[in-house]
Motif scaffolding. Structure first.
Motif, mmCIF file in Angstrom:
data_model
loop_
_atom_site.group_PDB
_atom_site.id
_atom_site.type_symbol
_atom_site.label_atom_id
_atom_site.label_comp_id
_atom_site.label_asym_id
_atom_site.label_seq_id
_atom_site.Cartn_x
_atom_site.Cartn_y
_atom_site.Cartn_z
ATOM 1 N N UNK A 81 0.795 -1.219 0.000
ATOM 2 C CA UNK A 81 0.000 0.000 0.000
ATOM 3 C C UNK A 81 0.828 1.270 0.000
ATOM 4 N N UNK A 82 2.125 1.167 -0.260
ATOM 5 C CA UNK A 82 3.049 2.310 -0.233
ATOM 6 C C UNK A 82 3.463 2.651 -1.657
ATOM 7 N N UNK A 83 3.271 3.901 -2.058
ATOM 8 C CA UNK A 83 3.724 4.353 -3.371
ATOM 9 C C UNK A 83 5.219 4.636 -3.326
ATOM 10 N N UNK A 84 5.947 4.058 -4.267
ATOM 11 C CA UNK A 84 7.402 4.203 -4.323
ATOM 12 C C UNK A 84 7.822 4.562 -5.745
ATOM 13 N N UNK A 85 8.911 5.302 -5.862
ATOM 14 C CA UNK A 85 9.416 5.676 -7.180
ATOM 15 C C UNK A 85 10.280 4.596 -7.808
ATOM 16 N N UNK A 86 10.676 3.621 -6.997
ATOM 17 C CA UNK A 86 11.542 2.544 -7.458
ATOM 18 C C UNK A 86 11.315 1.312 -6.597
ATOM 19 N N UNK A 87 11.473 0.119 -7.162
ATOM 20 C CA UNK A 87 11.369 -1.098 -6.344
ATOM 21 C C UNK A 87 12.631 -1.395 -5.557
ATOM 22 N N UNK A 88 13.666 -0.578 -5.702
ATOM 23 C CA UNK A 88 14.916 -0.751 -4.966
ATOM 24 C C UNK A 88 14.748 -0.195 -3.561
ATOM 25 N N UNK A 89 15.116 -0.982 -2.555
ATOM 26 C CA UNK A 89 15.003 -0.520 -1.173
ATOM 27 C C UNK A 89 16.288 -0.792 -0.397
ATOM 28 N N UNK A 90 16.400 -0.156 0.756
ATOM 29 C CA UNK A 90 17.544 -0.351 1.639
ATOM 30 C C UNK A 90 17.299 -1.552 2.522
ATOM 31 N N UNK A 91 18.190 -2.522 2.478
ATOM 32 C CA UNK A 91 18.115 -3.653 3.403
ATOM 33 C C UNK A 91 18.447 -3.166 4.815
ATOM 34 N N UNK A 92 17.928 -3.826 5.843
ATOM 35 C CA UNK A 92 18.163 -3.372 7.218
ATOM 36 C C UNK A 92 19.548 -3.760 7.727
ATOM 37 N N UNK A 93 20.561 -3.144 7.170
ATOM 38 C CA UNK A 93 21.945 -3.446 7.534
ATOM 39 C C UNK A 93 22.307 -2.738 8.829
ATOM 40 N N UNK A 94 22.888 -3.465 9.753
ATOM 41 C CA UNK A 94 23.161 -2.947 11.095
ATOM 42 C C UNK A 94 24.392 -2.046 11.132
ATOM 43 N N UNK A 113 14.852 11.075 -0.259
ATOM 44 C CA UNK A 113 15.006 11.978 -1.399
ATOM 45 C C UNK A 113 14.809 11.280 -2.735
ATOM 46 N N UNK A 114 15.053 9.972 -2.771
ATOM 47 C CA UNK A 114 14.906 9.218 -4.015
ATOM 48 C C UNK A 114 13.565 8.489 -4.109
ATOM 49 N N UNK A 115 12.689 8.709 -3.132
ATOM 50 C CA UNK A 115 11.375 8.076 -3.157
ATOM 51 C C UNK A 115 11.427 6.575 -3.006
ATOM 52 N N UNK A 116 12.407 6.100 -2.240
ATOM 53 C CA UNK A 116 12.635 4.664 -2.062
ATOM 54 C C UNK A 116 12.433 4.284 -0.595
ATOM 55 N N UNK A 117 12.179 3.014 -0.359
ATOM 56 C CA UNK A 117 11.869 2.511 0.978
ATOM 57 C C UNK A 117 13.142 2.230 1.772
ATOM 58 N N UNK A 118 13.176 2.719 2.989
ATOM 59 C CA UNK A 118 14.288 2.512 3.916
ATOM 60 C C UNK A 118 13.881 1.500 4.978
ATOM 61 N N UNK A 119 14.751 0.556 5.286
ATOM 62 C CA UNK A 119 14.542 -0.348 6.411
ATOM 63 C C UNK A 119 15.684 -0.152 7.399
ATOM 64 N N UNK A 120 15.352 0.059 8.654
ATOM 65 C CA UNK A 120 16.375 0.255 9.688
ATOM 66 C C UNK A 120 16.398 -0.942 10.625
ATOM 67 N N UNK A 121 17.573 -1.194 11.203
ATOM 68 C CA UNK A 121 17.824 -2.381 12.006
ATOM 69 C C UNK A 121 17.696 -2.111 13.499
ATOM 70 N N UNK A 122 17.329 -3.132 14.240
ATOM 71 C CA UNK A 122 17.404 -3.074 15.704
ATOM 72 C C UNK A 122 18.800 -2.643 16.136
ATOM 73 N N UNK A 123 19.808 -3.157 15.422
ATOM 74 C CA UNK A 123 21.199 -2.904 15.786
ATOM 75 C C UNK A 123 21.782 -1.689 15.062
ATOM 76 N N UNK A 124 20.941 -0.697 14.819
ATOM 77 C CA UNK A 124 21.393 0.534 14.166
ATOM 78 C C UNK A 124 22.286 1.349 15.089
#
Length: 369
Positions: A81-94, A113-124
C-alpha cells in the motif's frame, strides 16, 4: 574524520562518481577501518554462499525485446500500500556508524530523497526516532531482532510505532550468528554503542563482539512469534530469512503480511543456496498472496530486473549503499541509488518493458553456458 572511542568514522558529505556499485567496495576499504570493513564485507566460514549469491544471477538471462514501441520506462510501484518511485530498497543493515558518523540518518535522508523505501535495524547506530525523523515522513520499515526478553520487544515495537514505521521485518534466520572469520581475525568489537540497545543498558553494543550481541537474541522463533508481533504492533509483519517454500507457507499461515527471501547476504548458513536460486520456487508457492522482498547478491540493474521477473516485489541491497555512505554520506548514497536505477531503467527499455508489472510478467531464459 570523526573519532569515537578511537574508531575513525568518515564524515564526508559530497557527491561521488559511481561507475557501478561493485566498484564502491574497493574505494570504501580505503576509508573504513579494518575491523569495521571486515564486519560489513564478510560472510560466514569460507564465504562460499556469499560468492554464490553473485554467481546465481548468471543462471538466468533476460530476453532483449525489439519493436516494443516504448520509451521512458516507469519504475514506480506500490507495495504494501506504499507508493514508491523505485522497487529498490535499503536492506536493514546494522551498525552503519561503522561507515559514517551520521550512519542510518544519512541513509534515511538519501532514500527519502529518491522516493525509495528505507529499512532500519534493531542494531542501528542511530535510534529509531532519529532515523525516522531524517526521512521526514518518507516510508520506513523497522527490522526486529527478537530478544529473549519480551519486555524489550514490546518497548522497541512501541518506539517503532511511535516513529511511524509502516511495517515490521522479523529476522528469523539469525537465532545464532554465522561463523564469521573476518571478525575473529580482526578481533572485532563494536566501537560505537547501538542506539536502540543503549536505552536499556548504557553503552550497549560498545566493546562487544557480534556473538555477544546475538546472545541476547531469541534462539527459538516460531509461527506463534509472528502472530504475537503482529497482534501487539498492529503492523504488517514481514518474515525475513525465508529460503524454502515450506517456510514461506509457515510464515503466511502465521499471519505474515510479507515474505523476505534472503540468506542474510551469505552471513549465516554457509553452504546454503544462493538467495536468487531459491526465489522462483518460493514465489510460485506464495502465488501472489503476499508481497515478496528479495535481497542477497544484488549489484546491477539487471539483477533487479531478474529478481522482479523471478517473483520479487521489492529488491533490497545493503553493503553497496553503506560503501557509498562512507564515500559521500547522504549524497553518496543518493548517487548510488541513482546509478542502480539508471541501470535498471536501461534494462527495462532493452527488455521491452514499460512498467514494473510488465517486468514481473517477463520470462527469463535458462540457457546453459
Amino acid at each position: 574524520m570523526t573519532v569515537v572511542n578511537g574508531y575513525e568514522q568518515s564524515d564526508r558529505e559530497e557527491h561521488i562518481n559511481v561507475l557501478n556499485l561493485e566498484s564502491l567496495e574497493k574505494r570504501a576499504k580505503e576509508i573504513i577501518p579494518t575491523g569495521g570493513f571486515g564486519y560489513i564485507v564478510g560472510g560466514s566460514e569460507d564465504d562460499w554462499t556469499l560468492a554464490q549469491n553473485r554467481k546465481a544471477f548468471t543462471h538466468k538471462q533476460i530476453y532483449p525485446r525489439t519493436l516494443a514501441n516504448i520509451d521512458n520506462p516507469d519504475m514506480s510501484t506500490n507495495v504494501f500500500g506504499i507508493d514508491l518511485k523505485t522497487p529498490v530498497m535499503m536492506a536493514p543493515l546494522a551498525a552503519q556508524g561503522l561507515a559514517h558518523s551520521k550512519g542510518e540518518v544519512d541513509t534515511a535522508k538519501a532514500f527519502a530523497n529518491e522516493g525509495a523505501l528505507m529499512a532500519q535495524s534493531t542494531y542501528s547506530s542511530a535510534s529509531i526516532a532519529d532515523t525516522a525523523a531524517a526521512g521526514e515522513g518518507a516510508p520506513q520499515f523497522f527490522q526486529l531482532y527478537m530478544s529473549k526478553d519480551w519486555k524489550f520487544n514490546e518497548a522497541i515495537l512501541d518506539e517503532a510505532k511511535k516513529a511511524g514505521v509502516k511495517g515490521i521485518i522479523l529476522t528469523a534466520d539469525a537465532t545464532v550468528d554465522g561463523y564469521r572469520e573476518a571478525d575473529i581475525i580482526n578481533d572485532f568489537q563494536f566501537p560505537i554503542p547501538m542506539a536502540n540497545l543503549e536505552k536499556f543498558s548504557e553503552g550497549a553494543g560498545k566493546g562487544q563482539g557480534i556473538a555477544e550481541i546475538y546472545a541476547a537474541a531469541a534462539q527459538k522463533i516460531s509461527p506463534d512469534d509472528v502472530r504475537r508481533i503482529a497482534e501487539y504492533s498492529d503492523l504488517p509483519v514481514i518474515v525475513k530469512g525465508i529460503q524454502t517454500p515450506e517456510d514461506a507457507e509457515l510464515a503466511i499461515g502465521a499471519g505474515a503480511a510479507g515474505i523476505y527471501v534472503s540468506n542474510h547476504g551469505g552471513r549465516q548458513l554457509n553452504g546454503g543456496p544462493a538467495s536468487f536460486d531459491a526465489l522462483s520456487a518460493i514465489a510460485d508457492s506464495v502465488a501472489g498472496r503476499v508481497p515478496i522482498i528479495f535481497d542477497s547478491g544484488v549489484r546491477r540493474g539487471s539483477d533487479v530486473f531478474k529478481a522482479l521477473a523471478a517473483g520479487a516485489d521489492l529488491v533490497a541491497l545493503g553493503r553497496p549503499f553503506v560503501y557509498a555512505l562512507a564515500l559521500g554520506g547522504a549524497l553518496g548514497v543518493q548517487d548510488a541509488i541513482q546509478e542502480l536505477n539508471h541501470e535498471f531503467a536501461t534494462t527495462m527499455q532493452l527488455a521491452g518493458t514499460k512498467t514494473i508489472d510488465e517486468v514481473k510478467q517477463s520470462k527469463l531464459a535458462d540457457f546453459k553456458y
